[in-house]
Write an enzyme that holds these catalytic residues in place. Sequence first.
Site, PDB file in Angstrom:
ATOM      1  N   GLU A  76       0.939   3.850   1.809  1.00  0.00           N
ATOM      2  CA  GLU A  76       1.395   4.247   3.139  1.00  0.00           C
ATOM      3  C   GLU A  76       2.588   3.423   3.591  1.00  0.00           C
ATOM      4  O   GLU A  76       3.565   3.953   4.140  1.00  0.00           O
ATOM      5  CB  GLU A  76       0.282   4.103   4.181  1.00  0.00           C
ATOM      6  CG  GLU A  76      -0.951   4.925   3.918  1.00  0.00           C
ATOM      7  CD  GLU A  76      -2.032   4.136   3.175  1.00  0.00           C
ATOM      8  OE1 GLU A  76      -1.719   3.503   2.132  1.00  0.00           O
ATOM      9  OE2 GLU A  76      -3.183   4.158   3.625  1.00  0.00           O
ATOM     10  N   HIS A 134       0.858  -1.186   0.000  1.00  0.00           N
ATOM     11  CA  HIS A 134       0.000   0.000   0.000  1.00  0.00           C
ATOM     12  C   HIS A 134       0.893   1.235   0.000  1.00  0.00           C
ATOM     13  O   HIS A 134       2.026   1.202   0.493  1.00  0.00           O
ATOM     14  CB  HIS A 134      -0.888   0.024   1.241  1.00  0.00           C
ATOM     15  CG  HIS A 134      -1.994  -0.975   1.213  1.00  0.00           C
ATOM     16  ND1 HIS A 134      -3.135  -0.825   1.962  1.00  0.00           N
ATOM     17  CD2 HIS A 134      -2.147  -2.135   0.526  1.00  0.00           C
ATOM     18  CE1 HIS A 134      -3.943  -1.847   1.743  1.00  0.00           C
ATOM     19  NE2 HIS A 134      -3.359  -2.660   0.881  1.00  0.00           N
ATOM     20  N   CYS A 171      -2.553  -0.415   7.461  1.00  0.00           N
ATOM     21  CA  CYS A 171      -1.753   0.811   7.390  1.00  0.00           C
ATOM     22  C   CYS A 171      -1.873   1.628   8.670  1.00  0.00           C
ATOM     23  O   CYS A 171      -0.886   2.202   9.137  1.00  0.00           O
ATOM     24  CB  CYS A 171      -2.165   1.628   6.168  1.00  0.00           C
ATOM     25  SG  CYS A 171      -1.745   0.789   4.617  1.00  0.00           S
ATOM     26  N   CYS A 185      -6.283   1.949   5.760  1.00  0.00           N
ATOM     27  CA  CYS A 185      -6.966   0.714   6.159  1.00  0.00           C
ATOM     28  C   CYS A 185      -6.411   0.262   7.520  1.00  0.00           C
ATOM     29  O   CYS A 185      -5.451   0.849   8.034  1.00  0.00           O
ATOM     30  CB  CYS A 185      -6.736  -0.357   5.090  1.00  0.00           C
ATOM     31  SG  CYS A 185      -5.033  -0.990   5.072  1.00  0.00           S
TER      32      CYS A 185
END
Length: 168
Positions: free
Chosen positions: A69, A67, A100, A97
């Site tokens: 992040e 992801h 993260c 999410c």
Amino acid sequence: MDLTTELPLIDPRHPFHVLHMGMALDEARLAATEDEVPVGAVIVSKTMGVIARAHNQREQLKDPTAHAELVAITQAAGSLASWRLEGCILYVTLEPCPMCAGAIVNARIPMVVYGASDPKAGACDTLYRITTDPRLNHRSAVVPGVLAEECGLVLSEFFAGKRRLGKK
């Protein structure tokens, strides 16, 4: 009115936030050109300025944890030579999410600024509040809604294009 001195850093209209969310949007658009879900992230150090810029790379790396992040957190830790990102702000175009948000807490990032809310997986405000949960050892201030419409539009256009092409 001088917005840089009149608006507190918790205000989503603060020019510092708008500037850095614009950078995160550039990353999101780059992700879309790579056929990745268009989420971008930027990490800013109080002392060094921008130390990480990243976007989703799950398809490219065949990695469910890639992801925006997490890629940015890894870059920032390398830049600082420390896993503690205590003097940093994370900008991300979509609300983080749970995975993260957990990484944000573990990295000790004191502030998270995001654009669009995520009704399916948002873990800063929408479904969960991991980053501000008092039961955890660290908490992050959360500033939602910075350039929210523009951040949401990048995602909407990407998925509309996928539906037109009949792809997942």
